[in-house]
Write a protein that holds these residues in place. Sequence first.
Motif, PDB file in Angstrom:
ATOM      1  N   TYR A  61       0.405  -1.370  -0.022  1.00  0.00           N
ATOM      2  CA  TYR A  61      -0.389  -0.068   0.249  1.00  0.00           C
ATOM      3  C   TYR A  61       0.583   1.151  -0.563  1.00  0.00           C
ATOM      4  O   TYR A  61       0.661   2.162  -0.919  1.00  0.00           O
ATOM      5  N   ASP A  64       2.705   1.797  -2.932  1.00  0.00           N
ATOM      6  CA  ASP A  64       1.232   2.085  -4.268  1.00  0.00           C
ATOM      7  C   ASP A  64       0.723   1.069  -5.317  1.00  0.00           C
ATOM      8  O   ASP A  64       0.407   1.831  -6.701  1.00  0.00           O
ATOM      9  N   SER A  67      -5.189   0.101  -3.750  1.00  0.00           N
ATOM     10  CA  SER A  67      -5.813   0.968  -3.453  1.00  0.00           C
ATOM     11  C   SER A  67      -5.595   1.330  -1.911  1.00  0.00           C
ATOM     12  O   SER A  67      -6.131   0.083  -1.499  1.00  0.00           O
ATOM     13  N   HIS A  68      -6.332   1.929  -1.477  1.00  0.00           N
ATOM     14  CA  HIS A  68      -6.923   1.985  -0.618  1.00  0.00           C
ATOM     15  C   HIS A  68      -7.867   1.455   0.096  1.00  0.00           C
ATOM     16  O   HIS A  68      -8.006   0.447   1.355  1.00  0.00           O
ATOM     17  N   TYR A  71      -6.546  -2.476  -0.458  1.00  0.00           N
ATOM     18  CA  TYR A  71      -5.856  -2.169   1.591  1.00  0.00           C
ATOM     19  C   TYR A  71      -6.644  -2.678   2.870  1.00  0.00           C
ATOM     20  O   TYR A  71      -6.091  -3.020   3.518  1.00  0.00           O
ATOM     21  N   LYS A  72      -7.514  -1.206   3.367  1.00  0.00           N
ATOM     22  CA  LYS A  72      -8.232  -1.349   4.370  1.00  0.00           C
ATOM     23  C   LYS A  72      -9.037  -2.823   4.276  1.00  0.00           C
ATOM     24  O   LYS A  72      -9.644  -3.209   5.498  1.00  0.00           O
TER      25      LYS A  72
END
Length: 124
Positions: A61, A64, A67-68, A71-72
């Motif tokens: 993460y 990059d 994606s966010h 990742y979450k």
Amino acid sequence: MHDISILSIIFTAALALICLFLIVAPFFKWDTFIQLSSKDQDIAATKEALLTTLNEIEFEYKMDKISHADYKNLKRQYEIEVAKIMKEEDQFVDTSVDKDLMAEVEKEIEEQMKNYAKKKGEGK
């Protein structure tokens, strides 16, 4: 002279058996007090693998590569799995610890704390 040869054979055989014992002994576990079952080892290995994966996800993460949102989601999934394993470990520790021993240890700690407080009070 015949007696000396029999004695030397017995001595040689005893020496050979002692040497064999010293060579083979390290391959056997003599301490039966510290044994982890295969389930405990599997849990520890799984926990380590999940924590490593969490670190890798965070690294990717930060680089990059994911994606966010991904990742979450991945982080939440792996954290849930690690939490389950930690609960299993806690249950194992709770059942394997002798309650009487823990009570005795806590009592000794309290006594030492009282003694320390008395000594500290006398030093003032």
